[in-house]
Design an enzyme around this catalytic site. Structure first.
Site, PDB file in Angstrom:
ATOM      1  N   ASN A   9      56.105  -2.992  -8.021  1.00 40.09           N
ATOM      2  CA  ASN A   9      56.179  -3.349  -9.442  1.00 40.09           C
ATOM      3  C   ASN A   9      55.105  -4.405  -9.691  1.00 40.09           C
ATOM      4  O   ASN A   9      55.243  -5.537  -9.244  1.00 40.09           O
ATOM      5  CB  ASN A   9      57.592  -3.891  -9.723  1.00 40.09           C
ATOM      6  CG  ASN A   9      57.726  -4.495 -11.111  1.00 40.09           C
ATOM      7  OD1 ASN A   9      56.850  -4.344 -11.954  1.00 40.09           O
ATOM      8  ND2 ASN A   9      58.837  -5.181 -11.341  1.00 40.09           N
ATOM      9  N   LYS A  11      54.241  -5.735 -12.425  1.00 43.91           N
ATOM     10  CA  LYS A  11      54.583  -6.641 -13.541  1.00 43.91           C
ATOM     11  C   LYS A  11      53.385  -6.826 -14.480  1.00 43.91           C
ATOM     12  O   LYS A  11      52.624  -5.887 -14.663  1.00 43.91           O
ATOM     13  CB  LYS A  11      55.115  -7.966 -12.983  1.00 43.91           C
ATOM     14  CG  LYS A  11      56.283  -7.736 -12.019  1.00 43.91           C
ATOM     15  CD  LYS A  11      57.087  -8.970 -11.726  1.00 43.91           C
ATOM     16  CE  LYS A  11      58.222  -8.618 -10.773  1.00 43.91           C
ATOM     17  NZ  LYS A  11      59.093  -9.738 -10.475  1.00 43.91           N
ATOM     18  N   HIS A  94      65.268  -3.993 -15.312  1.00 39.60           N
ATOM     19  CA  HIS A  94      64.776  -5.055 -14.417  1.00 39.60           C
ATOM     20  C   HIS A  94      65.330  -6.404 -14.880  1.00 39.60           C
ATOM     21  O   HIS A  94      65.519  -6.624 -16.081  1.00 39.60           O
ATOM     22  CB  HIS A  94      63.241  -5.078 -14.421  1.00 39.60           C
ATOM     23  CG  HIS A  94      62.697  -6.004 -13.381  1.00 39.60           C
ATOM     24  ND1 HIS A  94      62.553  -7.356 -13.608  1.00 39.60           N
ATOM     25  CD2 HIS A  94      62.319  -5.790 -12.104  1.00 39.60           C
ATOM     26  CE1 HIS A  94      62.094  -7.920 -12.499  1.00 39.60           C
ATOM     27  NE2 HIS A  94      61.951  -7.001 -11.578  1.00 39.60           N
ATOM     28  N   GLU A  96      64.077  -9.179 -15.330  1.00 40.36           N
ATOM     29  CA  GLU A  96      63.283  -9.878 -16.358  1.00 40.36           C
ATOM     30  C   GLU A  96      63.538  -9.270 -17.733  1.00 40.36           C
ATOM     31  O   GLU A  96      63.515  -9.964 -18.751  1.00 40.36           O
ATOM     32  CB  GLU A  96      61.797  -9.835 -15.970  1.00 40.36           C
ATOM     33  CG  GLU A  96      61.502 -10.826 -14.844  1.00 40.36           C
ATOM     34  CD  GLU A  96      60.500 -10.346 -13.805  1.00 40.36           C
ATOM     35  OE1 GLU A  96      59.656  -9.498 -14.124  1.00 40.36           O
ATOM     36  OE2 GLU A  96      60.579 -10.832 -12.655  1.00 40.36           O
ATOM     37  N   GLU A 166      68.583  -6.062  -6.926  1.00 36.27           N
ATOM     38  CA  GLU A 166      67.683  -7.209  -6.917  1.00 36.27           C
ATOM     39  C   GLU A 166      68.453  -8.451  -7.342  1.00 36.27           C
ATOM     40  O   GLU A 166      68.588  -8.722  -8.535  1.00 36.27           O
ATOM     41  CB  GLU A 166      66.521  -6.968  -7.891  1.00 36.27           C
ATOM     42  CG  GLU A 166      65.700  -5.739  -7.569  1.00 36.27           C
ATOM     43  CD  GLU A 166      64.301  -5.835  -8.164  1.00 36.27           C
ATOM     44  OE1 GLU A 166      63.355  -5.793  -7.380  1.00 36.27           O
ATOM     45  OE2 GLU A 166      64.165  -5.973  -9.384  1.00 36.27           O
ATOM     46  N   GLY A 172      60.893 -13.383  -6.903  1.00 36.37           N
ATOM     47  CA  GLY A 172      59.758 -14.266  -7.120  1.00 36.37           C
ATOM     48  C   GLY A 172      59.995 -15.689  -6.634  1.00 36.37           C
ATOM     49  O   GLY A 172      59.217 -16.591  -6.918  1.00 36.37           O
ATOM     50  N   SER A 212      61.638 -10.834  -3.184  1.00 35.14           N
ATOM     51  CA  SER A 212      60.868 -11.477  -2.119  1.00 35.14           C
ATOM     52  C   SER A 212      60.772 -10.635  -0.840  1.00 35.14           C
ATOM     53  O   SER A 212      60.866 -11.165   0.265  1.00 35.14           O
ATOM     54  CB  SER A 212      61.404 -12.874  -1.819  1.00 35.14           C
ATOM     55  OG  SER A 212      61.337 -13.684  -2.986  1.00 35.14           O
TER      56      SER A 212
HETATM   57  P1  PGA Z   1      59.379 -10.135  -5.954  1.00 34.82           P
HETATM   58  O1  PGA Z   1      59.812  -9.233  -7.225  1.00 34.82           O
HETATM   59  O2  PGA Z   1      59.117  -9.181  -4.834  1.00 34.82           O
HETATM   60  O3  PGA Z   1      58.137 -10.864  -6.410  1.00 34.82           O
HETATM   61  O4  PGA Z   1      60.503 -11.060  -5.662  1.00 34.82           O
HETATM   62  C1  PGA Z   1      60.636  -8.128  -7.076  1.00 34.82           C
HETATM   63  C2  PGA Z   1      60.895  -7.490  -8.417  1.00 34.82           C
HETATM   64  O5  PGA Z   1      61.041  -8.205  -9.417  1.00 34.82           O
HETATM   65  O6  PGA Z   1      60.944  -6.246  -8.524  1.00 34.82           O
END
Ligand code: PGA
Length: 249
Positions: A9, A11, A94, A96, A166, A172, A212
């Site tokens: 992803n 983003k 997601h 976010e 997740e 992140g 992560s």
């Molecule tokens: P990350 O994000 O690997 O940077 O923690 C994962 C995601 O949001 O899909």
């Protein structure tokens, strides 16, 4: 036997030129990869990346989609427009989208059904906040998001559904859920799918872990019985970090 599915992803990162460079590197370096792969660039780079990975073993994914087919929805992107660009998969719900842009389960469910109606594969993201985990509610939150996200989805469409667990506190942040903690939620979600669709479907469904994921922890996570792949954010932005995850041993 479930096949591993590793998705990147991207983003809100990368211009078209930067996205093209990453896509070219991945197409070349994952050519001999044994698992299922996907990249999800920003809307603006979908066409560019799609042209590069055409014919490669990497699927083209979008990071979101409107809940309506078309019409007066300023700033939204429709399923028809995504399909026109060759998009095969859409990431929905997601964290976010849920927590920053306030998308709720009902809206996400409408998007899921619309995507399925148009033949897209859906990666449905679920996951609890830190305070929910600390309050002992992780399973309950994941169950609710799964049940509500899949409301009205027929068993015949389940082959086009992937779940991505997740935990929001791991996205992140550099904090990964331990493989044991992640596996426990994956097992629980698989049970929820079993209650909804029966044991055979539960056994088949792919449940990715996200939050992560790095080259250092990928194989430990993937070794767990119920972890069938990864949804990778930060580490998906460079071939040096995504390829080792995608080719975890
Ligand atoms: P990350 O994000 O690997 O940077 O923690 C994962 C995601 O949001 O899909």
């Amino acid at each position: 036997m479930r096949n591993y599915y590793i998705a990147g992803n991207w983003k809100m990162h990368k211009t078209r030129a930067e996205a093209a460079e990453l896509a070219k590197a991945l197409a070349a370096q994952l050519k001999d990869g044994k698992h299922k792969y996907l990249v999800a660039p920003s809307f603006t780079a979908l066409e560019t990346v799609g042209a590069i990975i055409k014919g490669a073993n990497i699927r083209l994914g979008a990071q979101n989609m409107a809940a309506e087919e078309m019409g007066a929805h300023t700033g939204e992107v429709s399923v028809l427009q995504l399909k026109d660009l060759g998009v095969q998969t859409v990431i929905l719900g997601h964290s976010e989208r849920r927590h920053v842009y306030k998308e709720d389960d009902a809206l996400i469910n409408r998007k899921v059904k619309l995507a399925l109606k148009h033949g897209l594969e859906v990666i449905l993201c679920i996951g609890e906040l830190l305070e929910e985990r600390e309050a002992g509610k992780a399973e309950q939150i994941c169950e609710t998001q799964t049940v509500k996200g899949l409301e009205g989805v027929a068993a015949t469409d389940l082959a086009n559904i992937v779940i991505a667990y997740e935990p929001v506190w791991a996205i992140g942040t550099g904090k990964t859920a331990t493989p044991e903690d992640a596996d426990a939620i994956h097992a629980y979600v698989r049970k929820v799918i079993g209650k909804l669709y029966g044991a055979a479907e539960a056994e088949k469904i792919i449940i990715q872990y996200g939050g992560s994921v790095k080259p250092e922890n990928a194989s430990l996570l993937m070794a767990k019985e119920n972890i069938d792949g990864a949804l990778v954010g930060g580490a998906a932005l460079k071939p040096e970090t995504f390829v080792p995850i995608a080719k975890f041993a």
